[in-house]
Design an enzyme around this catalytic site. Sequence first.
Site, PDB file in Angstrom:
ATOM      1  N   CYS A 135       0.880  -1.318   0.029  1.00  0.00           N
ATOM      2  CA  CYS A 135       0.101   0.210  -0.138  1.00  0.00           C
ATOM      3  C   CYS A 135       0.772   1.322   0.033  1.00  0.00           C
ATOM      4  O   CYS A 135       0.373   2.257  -0.161  1.00  0.00           O
ATOM      5  CB  CYS A 135      -0.874  -0.253   0.989  1.00  0.00           C
ATOM      6  SG  CYS A 135      -1.776  -1.607   1.130  1.00  0.00           S
ATOM      7  N   HIS A 180      -9.285   3.935  -1.293  1.00  0.00           N
ATOM      8  CA  HIS A 180      -7.755   3.114  -1.112  1.00  0.00           C
ATOM      9  C   HIS A 180      -7.450   2.627  -2.410  1.00  0.00           C
ATOM     10  O   HIS A 180      -7.154   1.107  -2.564  1.00  0.00           O
ATOM     11  CB  HIS A 180      -7.884   2.051   0.060  1.00  0.00           C
ATOM     12  CG  HIS A 180      -6.334   1.628   0.376  1.00  0.00           C
ATOM     13  ND1 HIS A 180      -5.195   2.206  -0.024  1.00  0.00           N
ATOM     14  CD2 HIS A 180      -6.010   0.779   1.296  1.00  0.00           C
ATOM     15  CE1 HIS A 180      -4.309   1.464   0.380  1.00  0.00           C
ATOM     16  NE2 HIS A 180      -4.618   0.609   1.312  1.00  0.00           N
TER      17      HIS A 180
END
Lengths: 388, 388
Positions: free
Chosen positions: B85, B335
């Site tokens: 991420c 996200h």
Amino acid sequence: MRSVSVIGIGETKMGSFPDKSLKDLILEAGNKAIEDAGIEKERIEALFLGNFNSSYWCNQSHMGPMAAETLGMQDIPTIRTEGACASGSLAFRQGLMAIASGMYDVVIIGGVEKMTHQSTPVVTAGLASAADYEYEVKMGATFPSLFAMIANRYFYEYGNVRKEMAMVAVQNHDNALLNPDAQMHKKITIDKVYGGFPVAYPLTVYDCSLVTDGAVFVVLSATEIAKEITDKRVVEIIGSGHGGDSLTLHGKTSMTSLNATLKAAKEAYDMAGVKPSDIDIAEVHDCFTITQIVNTEDLGFFEKGKGARAVAEGKTALDGEIPINTSGGLKAKGHPIGATGLSQIYEVVTQLRGEAGERQVKKDINIGLTHNLGGSAATCVVNIFKGW
Amino acid sequence: MRSVSVIGIGETKMGSFPDKSLKDLILEAGNKAIEDAGIEKERIEALFLGNFNSSYWCNQSHMGPMAAETLGMQDIPTIRTEGACASGSLAFRQGLMAIASGMYDVVIIGGVEKMTHQSTPVVTAGLASAADYEYEVKMGATFPSLFAMIANRYFYEYGNVRKEMAMVAVQNHDNALLNPDAQMHKKITIDKVYGGFPVAYPLTVYDCSLVTDGAVFVVLSATEIAKEITDKRVVEIIGSGHGGDSLTLHGKTSMTSLNATLKAAKEAYDMAGVKPSDIDIAEVHDCFTITQIVNTEDLGFFEKGKGARAVAEGKTALDGEIPINTSGGLKAKGHPIGATGLSQIYEVVTQLRGEAGERQVKKDINIGLTHNLGGSAATCVVNIFKGW
């Protein structure tokens, strides 16, 4: 920019290792490189990892921290780089820049790939993801077919070099016979290449590089502190270049003179202040036999259209005027995608140190070059090394 | 090191876009950033692309040249970075170092992810590859379960903060209501969070960040030439830090104080010469509500064990003493893994420029921070920005 040198190298044997995990490969090559440098792990400040597609083949992304943890260095920052078959060279170049910028003094670069445990269709689909999915892969293109188009266009522009392509394979297999880490220890002949399983005309299976598991690690330091760390011959990176081109083959302005190579080579030669004729040995990306011929021309070793003849005349052989792929190359040493660029660096450093054993080039050598492509030449990294 | 500034930003709306390809997302965000900088494409020298797992979800690796070709800049060198991420922030940091080292003057950084077209099991498996496959994923661990363990351990050490975790979700949803690019425009309540679909105790679906398609691009230049390129408020990167830790959760020395954040924050604060109390606004990695609380403590905004109370007291709200995740965060803005770190930078730059519209922080703000994690905090990048 601050000068940077290679102070440690380590690699696994290349091959098919069903009993070894990604971590096993990383542990073996990483520890060899650290031991070769004679450095305490605590001095290593960051890790750069080249990996192409373990996400797809091994369910494992985020390989930077995995490699650091495996090597007992989990406290350091890590990054994974990916640029298809040039992933390892990109990691190397990021590590080089990080020291050159003054951010770090000592870093470790790794490359690893594990793919032989997968079926051929899964290996092929994973490799094909390095081409453009929408424009190329969906239409059925795979890398052998793309490079077969390059070969056919080369034939059209410069004449049929089928025989010389076969000689590239024969020569690289000969070199691999002398490399204990090589995947393929098998002498072949031109007739064997001709008669090989047809893949995409004119390429037979003997024109294609291998499917390989393997890992390679390299330790870099600022040159000013290299001598205090290692007793070995210090190998300085005197030039580095990174070129780009369209991902698609149809987007390129030429199929027989690859812009990414031309740009990376110019940048590296300019930085090093050397000419192609100053290069003593080179590892040149030979994903297919035609690729090596085209690249040796684009690197300036031979005139355009003369690269094939140079092979036939023995100029690229182990005892030739510019030995190419003394390791056996991607063709016979093996092509562990994310580790391939670092494997080239491993070979050039080994040769410049005079540690290549049976395959050691006999003449005095001081300057070596590595050339690593990604995809159908959408990414290229060229590095130039000098032994002191 | 040479000073580097952000001179252009662009992002797509975040969400689920079945009709948009990776290329569509790249084209939209990339062109917005180039237009925002007011720069000719010819001045951009290299492209750094953050992407987590398009290889798995979209059959597309080698995204650097694909992005450059899509944006009509196929002549420049490219690299893809991946650190779960934190992939986008790693690309940003490589671009920053490349200018700082003197290698380039102007570069473009991009991040993109497309995942909503896949089924939930495929999305989950792809995400899980950012954890350790052998030690964690094979045993059934996914990220919600790993962060649920962190939450439970936090409860054990500092008391039950279930309610404050819910308030993080409520606050980030409130902020997202004011962000036109946010994926989630939905006001929620604490009771709604409590009653959400249970994922891994104590996390319900409302404690979890979103599954998102999106892209963000940022143009960087050496600060010395920024003013000649753009008329906007120049936003300088005054600090940057990169921390690492074990990939496995069990390998970490603490589950409630994350070493990767501590190290990245220290490096960034030291480089910038500022303290946590100097930060006016921050985008903080909130993959789960507990993550935001832990990180705001590790970043030094609040004492250890006091991060939850700070949320309850409104200190992190849009009109609080240090507004956190004014964009809506990973929780409600979205996200888009490989783009997430750059999306945080997009928000901080937008706020520092005073261009955040309805969600613009009302007080004078000059210094902003972004904090981006990869995996269960195996990778962390912190950047500090100052508007001039």
